[in-house]
Structures are given as structure tokens and as C-alpha cells.
Design a protein around this motif. Sequence first.
Motif, short mmCIF file in Angstrom:
data_model
loop_
_atom_site.label_atom_id
_atom_site.label_comp_id
_atom_site.label_asym_id
_atom_site.label_seq_id
_atom_site.Cartn_x
_atom_site.Cartn_y
_atom_site.Cartn_z
N SER A 172 0.85 -1.20 0.00
CA SER A 172 0.00 0.00 0.00
C SER A 172 0.88 1.24 0.00
O SER A 172 2.03 1.20 0.46
CB SER A 172 -0.94 0.01 1.21
OG SER A 172 -0.24 0.33 2.40
N LYS A 182 -4.16 3.66 3.33
CA LYS A 182 -4.69 3.50 1.99
C LYS A 182 -5.01 2.04 1.73
O LYS A 182 -4.67 1.15 2.48
CB LYS A 182 -3.65 4.00 0.97
CG LYS A 182 -3.19 5.42 1.17
CD LYS A 182 -4.22 6.41 0.75
CE LYS A 182 -3.74 7.84 0.60
NZ LYS A 182 -2.62 8.24 1.37
N THR A 183 -5.63 1.81 0.58
CA THR A 183 -5.98 0.47 0.16
C THR A 183 -4.75 -0.42 0.13
O THR A 183 -3.69 -0.03 -0.36
CB THR A 183 -6.58 0.51 -1.25
OG1 THR A 183 -7.72 1.36 -1.23
CG2 THR A 183 -6.97 -0.88 -1.73
N GLN A 184 -4.92 -1.64 0.65
CA GLN A 184 -3.87 -2.65 0.51
C GLN A 184 -4.18 -3.49 -0.73
O GLN A 184 -5.32 -3.92 -0.93
CB GLN A 184 -3.80 -3.53 1.75
CG GLN A 184 -3.22 -2.79 2.96
CD GLN A 184 -2.91 -3.71 4.12
OE1 GLN A 184 -2.82 -4.93 3.98
NE2 GLN A 184 -2.72 -3.13 5.30
N TYR A 185 -3.17 -3.73 -1.53
CA TYR A 185 -3.30 -4.53 -2.74
C TYR A 185 -2.61 -5.86 -2.49
O TYR A 185 -1.43 -5.90 -2.13
CB TYR A 185 -2.67 -3.82 -3.93
CG TYR A 185 -3.36 -2.52 -4.27
CD1 TYR A 185 -2.98 -1.33 -3.66
CD2 TYR A 185 -4.40 -2.48 -5.20
CE1 TYR A 185 -3.62 -0.13 -3.95
CE2 TYR A 185 -5.04 -1.29 -5.50
CZ TYR A 185 -4.64 -0.13 -4.88
OH TYR A 185 -5.29 1.05 -5.17
N PRO A 208 -12.54 -0.72 6.34
CA PRO A 208 -12.77 -1.23 4.99
C PRO A 208 -13.33 -2.66 5.01
O PRO A 208 -13.18 -3.39 5.99
CB PRO A 208 -11.36 -1.24 4.40
CG PRO A 208 -10.47 -1.48 5.58
CD PRO A 208 -11.16 -0.89 6.79
N TYR A 216 -13.09 -6.13 2.54
CA TYR A 216 -12.39 -6.76 1.44
C TYR A 216 -13.18 -7.99 0.98
O TYR A 216 -13.81 -8.69 1.78
CB TYR A 216 -10.97 -7.17 1.84
CG TYR A 216 -10.00 -6.01 1.84
CD1 TYR A 216 -10.01 -5.05 2.85
CD2 TYR A 216 -9.06 -5.88 0.81
CE1 TYR A 216 -9.12 -3.99 2.83
CE2 TYR A 216 -8.17 -4.83 0.79
CZ TYR A 216 -8.20 -3.88 1.80
OH TYR A 216 -7.33 -2.83 1.79
N LEU A 245 -10.14 -4.63 -2.08
CA LEU A 245 -11.01 -3.66 -1.40
C LEU A 245 -12.36 -3.58 -2.10
O LEU A 245 -12.45 -3.44 -3.32
CB LEU A 245 -10.36 -2.28 -1.39
CG LEU A 245 -11.19 -1.19 -0.72
CD1 LEU A 245 -11.29 -1.45 0.78
CD2 LEU A 245 -10.59 0.19 -0.99
N ALA A 268 -15.32 1.09 1.84
CA ALA A 268 -14.76 1.49 3.14
C ALA A 268 -15.55 2.67 3.70
O ALA A 268 -16.17 3.42 2.94
CB ALA A 268 -13.28 1.84 3.01
#
Lengths: 112, 114
Positions: free
Chosen positions: A94, A99-102, B34, B36, B46, B49
Motif C-alpha cells: 500500500s 490507503k488500500t492494501q493490494y 474497509p 475486502y 477492497l 470502506a
Amino acid sequence: DVKVTQSSRYLVKRTGEKVFLECVQDMDHENMFWYRQDPGLGLRLIYFSYDVKMKEKGDIPEGYSVSREKKERFSLILESASTNQTSMYLCASSPGGPKTQYFGPGTRLLVL
Amino acid sequence: QQQVKQSPQSLIVQKGGISIINCAYENTAFDYFPWYQQFPGKGPALLIAIRPDVSEKKEGRFTISFNKSAKQFSLHIMDSQPGDSATYFCAASITSGNTGKLIFGQGTTLQVKP
């Protein structure tokens, strides 16, 4: 598109072997994470890194170590594999901050 | 205090029905929540959120409801479809600092029957 790749989809190792799991991300992300996923236990954080050569223990670091020599690569090491380390291992990256974790596709490890 | 508790562990819903997954937390410092979604053979991704300054967030058929006083939040999937069959994880984070560390719930396996 953010891409997180993991070196193997499936691995079979023997008890006592040293195991290396590699993760590479192509988005210049500061943060990288290693999780293990087990049924009923969700995703549990093993280690994370917020910068090159920086690492912090997660919730279940025992039996594991990590290495981050380059920003894009984060390695998980099982110094002496044991049967209770049979699991799905997921790597994520990320940008800095919340923030978004990928996630990568995961490595399913079987230790015999 | 760092835990996020998720229920149910598994859920079977008929096509067109509403799927509801619940999560609870203890740490009032959490300020980012969030959800997932994980399909078989894939890593989680994701879905949606929310931050605690709003009580609801909707994206298409997916809605997060947030109850700050009860320290609970839930995912509602309206008009559930077989393609929604997946494992869902809630998570929580403290946004101060730079690590982006998430605490995940135990996961819910959703099966939507045609």
C-alpha cells in the motif's frame, strides 16, 4: 493497474527446511505486508515493512523473519519450517498512510 | 482491544436476497473501516470502506452501516447474486502514522444460491 506478484502459487516443503517466499510490487508503494490466512482465523499479520530495510513485527511473528533490501521486494523466510506453518500466505502493498492494501494471489504452503 | 470480531463465519443466501455480515471492535481509536472481498484462488480486494463520521455508505448493491456508539459495523449486500459468492473480511485501522496497518476480522464465506 497495481500488480503484486508472489513467487509461487503452491509449495511443498519438508519439516526443518528453510523456506523463502518472495513478493514483488510494481507501484512504488512504501508499505508491504505478509499475512497468513487460515480458516476461521481470518488474515493474521506476520510482519510488515514501511520502508526499505525497515520492518516491524505483526501479531504472529514467531518462526518467521523478513527481508526488504529493495523497495519493490519483500521476502518472508521460514527459518525451519514446521507442520503448523502449513497455510496460505498473502503478500500486500500500500502507499503510505491508511490507503488500500493490494494483495497478491497467495502462496499455499504445505509442510510435511 | 486490537481485535475485530466478525460474524457469521458462513452464510447461505438465495439469489435476490439480502446478505448481512456484522463486525464489532473495541478500540475506539480505530477510524477507518474497509471491507475486502476474496474470490477463490485470488487475494482479497477492497470492496468498500467507511470512516466513523458517517453512519452509512452505499456503493451499488453494497452498503456499510456504521454504529459508533455500539462499536459495530456491517456489510449489506442487496439483491445478492451468485457472482457475489466469496469470502468477505471486515477490517479496522488507525489512520495516524504511516504504516497503513489493518486489523482483519475472521472472515465470512458467502454462498448465494441460484
